[in-house]
Motif scaffolding. Sequence first.
Motif: not given
Length: 503
Positions: A293-310
């Motif tokens: 995703h980041k290799a496309l040059g879109i600003a990194p702050e537009n991405y985040r991980f959401h780890d599943h708890e359940k």
Amino acid sequence: MANNEELFKAIISHAKEYGFIFPSSEIYDGLSAVYDYGQYGVELKNNIKQYWWKAMVQYHENIVGIDSAIFMHPTIWKASGHVDAFNDPLIDNKDSKKRYRADVLIEDHIQKIEDKINKEVEKAKKRFENFDEALFRQTNARVVEHQKKIDDITAKYAELMQNNDLAGLKQLIIDLEIACPISGTRNWTDVRQFNLMFSTQMGSVAEGADTIYLRPETAQGIFVNFLNVQKTGRMKIPFGIAQIGKAFRNEIVARQFIFRMREFEQMEMQFFVRPGEELKWFEYWKKERIEWHKALGIAPENYRFHDHEKLAHYANAATDIEFKFPFGFKELEGIHSRTNYDLSRHEEFSGKKLRYFDHETNESYVPYVVETSIGVDRMFLAVFSNAYCEETLEDGSTRVVLRLPAKLAPVKVAVLPLVKKDGMPEKAREIMDMLKPHYLCQYDEKDAIGRRYRRQDAIGTPYCITIDNQTMEDGTVTIRERDSMQQYRVSSDEIINKLKIEI
Ligand code: ATP
């Protein structure tokens, strides 16, 4: 742009006005949550698919692709759990007669509290120069109170979802005083389960037709071909199988344009690994995918991980890559460690062995699977909405420009004769013929040059080449860059070297 809602509306109308996306069956007033891609939309979509396919199949020697059929044996969906459990909890407001997903109502409510916290943090940031966010979150009474509310609701909600407790979900909606955004009332029906698969009949009724399903994901086509590919491709574990194809879900609430559609496309890859090594590979794919995703040059702050708890009962790790869409952070891609659940279930239901003999360990086993799954249309929306930009220029005029990554842009180069005479159209055609084998190009001689530049900006063309009087004298042309609007002259034989477009 006043707010995100207006921005999103502007993006949707831009997509239609410039031939990217049309509502399906528009002359019949459209079909809810189904869209057609126009002349530029299909190019952008194909480029996204190619970018994914290259990263997955071309760059990984141990990943191959397939293209399985949309129709599959109905027992596959029994085995996968979709017939019994591919449901969303549905609730209606009795006054507005509007239908909602009960889980989404609760999640939106949580999001609103989250927004309140973020507002407090932003306010404090403005007030204090040496602002320590972590300390502020721990000590500010209002923030702590909101966070506690979120934690309590989230825990309750997760428990209800896990236990499939529909009455409990309704009670939670009532307790949280969630009102219908249309009627403003809390007059809710009971929560019911709704299966998202579309079904149809195969064969004529007279022959006793069988109910079959339009696939709700492409992954099962990979699982049932696991041995075919492994054997014919002499694949050694770890290896992956990738696929791009249509999927269908009868979504209850299909709003937000192409974010949630009833017919959409997925790019999925199932990576088969030795049991016990799946979490290592899960981490590997998390890293690989976010880098893609980041290799496309879109600003990194537009991405985040959401780890599943359940986790789903068959998964032992799961995360979403979320993207900051105009309506907030939402899932763009899922990465799941699915254990050996799917292959084991297909063994059980088909009665066929789906095992791999590992020559290194001298063992036969059902491989474990790490999956990466992304919607083509959601990726399209992420790229398109991020690229959309309304600018005011130095002279006070405005321009709408799509700052698309060059490798995804539908048209790479526009070739524009300054005027329709003096041999310029002929010279422009020569340049078109030279560039055509390399890039998708567009020839345009209509209207003043400034208007033509604006048209190309609006569809995201990274370069315009202008043929003018000087071209006719010395063979040089002007290259204009979309983002900077800078122009420079190069000899026409140099054009290809100067255009920095990776394909
Ligand atoms: P959501 O929670 O948003 O419904 P999901 O968790 O059901 O998504 P998955 O089943 O993991 O989604 O599907 C993998 C990917 O397929 C998603 O990350 C998304 O990009 C895409 N996708 C899923 N449903 C849709 C849809 N209705 N329209 C467009 N893309 C979709």
